[in-house]
Scaffold this active site. Structure first.
Site, PDB file in Angstrom:
ATOM      1  N   ASP A   1      -4.697   2.239   2.965  1.00 47.64           N
ATOM      2  CA  ASP A   1      -5.482   1.200   3.634  1.00 47.64           C
ATOM      3  C   ASP A   1      -5.383   1.381   5.141  1.00 47.64           C
ATOM      4  O   ASP A   1      -4.289   1.641   5.682  1.00 47.64           O
ATOM      5  CB  ASP A   1      -5.007  -0.193   3.227  1.00 47.64           C
ATOM      6  CG  ASP A   1      -5.582  -0.622   1.878  1.00 47.64           C
ATOM      7  OD1 ASP A   1      -6.198   0.219   1.204  1.00 47.64           O
ATOM      8  OD2 ASP A   1      -5.401  -1.793   1.506  1.00 47.64           O
TER       9      ASP A   1
ATOM     10  N   ASP B   1      -1.201  -2.206  -4.677  1.00 52.32           N
ATOM     11  CA  ASP B   1      -2.292  -2.556  -3.765  1.00 52.32           C
ATOM     12  C   ASP B   1      -3.084  -1.285  -3.457  1.00 52.32           C
ATOM     13  O   ASP B   1      -3.428  -0.551  -4.367  1.00 52.32           O
ATOM     14  CB  ASP B   1      -1.725  -3.222  -2.514  1.00 52.32           C
ATOM     15  CG  ASP B   1      -2.769  -4.033  -1.754  1.00 52.32           C
ATOM     16  OD1 ASP B   1      -3.928  -4.102  -2.205  1.00 52.32           O
ATOM     17  OD2 ASP B   1      -2.430  -4.607  -0.707  1.00 52.32           O
TER      18      ASP B   1
ATOM     19  N   ASP C   1       0.864  -1.176   0.000  1.00 60.14           N
ATOM     20  CA  ASP C   1       0.000   0.000   0.000  1.00 60.14           C
ATOM     21  C   ASP C   1       0.903   1.230   0.000  1.00 60.14           C
ATOM     22  O   ASP C   1       1.947   1.256   0.667  1.00 60.14           O
ATOM     23  CB  ASP C   1      -0.885   0.036   1.249  1.00 60.14           C
ATOM     24  CG  ASP C   1      -1.817  -1.153   1.332  1.00 60.14           C
ATOM     25  OD1 ASP C   1      -2.367  -1.554   0.283  1.00 60.14           O
ATOM     26  OD2 ASP C   1      -2.001  -1.687   2.440  1.00 60.14           O
TER      27      ASP C   1
ATOM     28  N   ARG D   1     -13.399   1.056  -4.085  1.00 62.18           N
ATOM     29  CA  ARG D   1     -12.913   1.297  -2.717  1.00 62.18           C
ATOM     30  C   ARG D   1     -12.577   2.759  -2.472  1.00 62.18           C
ATOM     31  O   ARG D   1     -11.426   3.126  -2.238  1.00 62.18           O
ATOM     32  CB  ARG D   1     -11.705   0.425  -2.393  1.00 62.18           C
ATOM     33  CG  ARG D   1     -12.004  -1.061  -2.434  1.00 62.18           C
ATOM     34  CD  ARG D   1     -10.808  -1.879  -1.968  1.00 62.18           C
ATOM     35  NE  ARG D   1     -11.078  -3.316  -2.073  1.00 62.18           N
ATOM     36  CZ  ARG D   1     -10.200  -4.269  -1.776  1.00 62.18           C
ATOM     37  NH1 ARG D   1      -8.996  -3.930  -1.372  1.00 62.18           N
ATOM     38  NH2 ARG D   1     -10.526  -5.543  -1.903  1.00 62.18           N
TER      39      ARG D   1
END
Length: 430
Positions: free
Chosen positions: A251, A247, A208, A303
């Site tokens: 997050d 990714d 991430d 997302r």
């Protein structure tokens, strides 16, 4: 506490003395304003504002950044990033490519031949090429995974501070501020193939761009996060799946809590922001309290965010779905036990994207929404989602069980849309 009060007073005096738009204003000792989202709860978020002069660093390369981070120590520290720092460099500052990390005979060609589902089947990869992939990935991780400890402020200097190729990891740390940074292209040289016994598998990546894991009291402000330089859309297809290299952009997982993300820009990416990483991670209950306000999500496939368990206040954000956004899936993901309170968000979308496409529900049902604009027109996301629900998703309810109290002024969606377009992202601090 006395040091924290002195730091805050110094910041206030600095603001009184320096014009609001002056070039070069020192933002390094700024602290999160009172009531500015969940990160203001309790002790608030001050980052490294209490750092002494010996722990204020200006860094221009990876080696300097690693020294300043001090192995993720809790010592109050301020790190100022000047210019562009490339995490994929050796100790002498020379750039490292994927070939420099490859070891033990790893090659993409050999890996693909070894684990082709037509011959390998649906078992997880194992054996020499997977072992070589893991060893190669470990070599890259040593360079690009950078641990951020408690009581740390990392800020970009000026309008062009860039951190490229790194994964900033705030793990089990408290009281962290990340501001005015362009973080881009956390590129994984060695994705792993994950077969699926029920059909095609997928490629999974490691990094991430910013990862909060067990982190508390974190303020992310005026950050730009993207895949700039290596968009996944231009990667090849292997085993009928896009060979993903990235990714999440940001997050927030593993019991992280009390986070404010403001005036930031998330762009040109697939899975932008995951809040809560598993449907069975019941230890996240009562945590994952996050505020997202005045952020821009542009050319993001999905997302933005997807939420499990968390109480998320989502207000005054701007969503831009491009005309060529044929891969677009959804923006707001309502998952297990999530409680999202959305207010006055604005969406811009091309003709092939419908209002019903903006929200996707899995095991979650709670989404409050009000003041939403879609291409300039007011819409009710819940009513439209439930009316067009094909049966594969659960109906939504507006009862989320809580009402946000920690927030700045909530603008109309129309006003916020204009402000965010002008002011979100790195290099745009007022």
């Amino acid at each position: 506490m006395r040091g924290r009060h002195i730091a805050v007073l110094a910041g206030v005096l600095g603001l009184l003395c320096v014009p609001a738009h002056a070039e070069g204003r020192d933002i390094s000792r700024d602290t999160l304003p009172a009531n500015d989202g969940w990160a203001a709860y309790g002790t608030g978020t001050t980052g490294g504002a209490a750092a002494d002069d010996a722990h204020v660093h200006t860094v221009t390369d990876r080696a300097g950044l690693v020294r300043a981070l001090d192995n993720g120590s809790d010592t109050p520290k301020i790190i100022k990033i000047a210019g562009t720092i490339d995490a994929n460099t050796d100790d002498d500052g020379s750039h490292l490519g994927c070939a420099d990390y490859a070891t033990d005979g790893y090659s993409t060609k050999k890996y693909l031949a070894a684990y082709d589902p037509r011959t390998w089947g649906s078992a997880r990869p194992s054996g020499p090429q997977e072992e070589a992939r893991q060893a190669s990935a470990a070599k890259q991780a040593e360079r690009v995974a950078l641990t951020v400890g408690s009581n740390t402020t990392i800020v970009g200097l000026g309008k062009k501070a860039v951190l490229k190729g790194a994964s900033l990891q705030v793990r089990n740390a408290d009281n962290v501020i990340l501001r005015n940074l362009d973080v881009r292209d956390a590129y994984d040289c060695f994705p792993v193939w994950q077969p699926n016994t029920g059909g095609l598998g997928d490629w999974k990546t490691a990094y991430d761009t910013i990862w909060l894991s067990g982190a508390t009291h974190v303020w992310v402000d005026h950050v730009t996060a993207s895949d700039q330089g290596h968009p996944d859309a231009k990667e090849p297809t292997y085993f009928a799946r896009n060979y993903l290299r990235h990714d999440g952009l940001l997050d927030i997982t593993n019991g992280s809590d009390l986070v404010t993300v403001s005036w930031s820009r998330f762009a040109d990416h697939d899975k932008a922001m995951l809040i809560g990483n598993g449907d069975t991670v019941t230890g996240d209950r009562g945590k994952l309290r996050v505020t997202l306000h005045h952020n821009e999500f542009e050319s993001v496939v999905q997302r933005a965010p997807r939420v499990r368990f968390g109480q998320v206040h989502l207000y005054n954000n701007r969503y831009v779905i491009p005309e060529d956004g044929g891969d677009y899936r959804y923006s707001i993901g309502v998952s297990t036990e999530s409680a999202i309170h959305g207010e006055n968000n604005a969406f811009h979308a091309p003709g092939h994207v419908e209002v019903a496409d903006l929200v996707k529900s899995w095991n979650g049902t709670a989404l409050h929404q009000s003041g939403t604009l879609f291409n300039g027109f007011p819409v009710d996301l819940l009513a439209i989602h439930n009316a067009y629900n094909s049966g594969s998703e659960r109906d939504l309810t507006a009862d989320v069980g809580w009402t946000p109290t920690l927030h700045t002024k909530i603008d109309s969606a129309e006003a916020a849309d204009r402000k965010v377009a002008r002011g979100a992202g790195a290099g745009r601090l007022p």
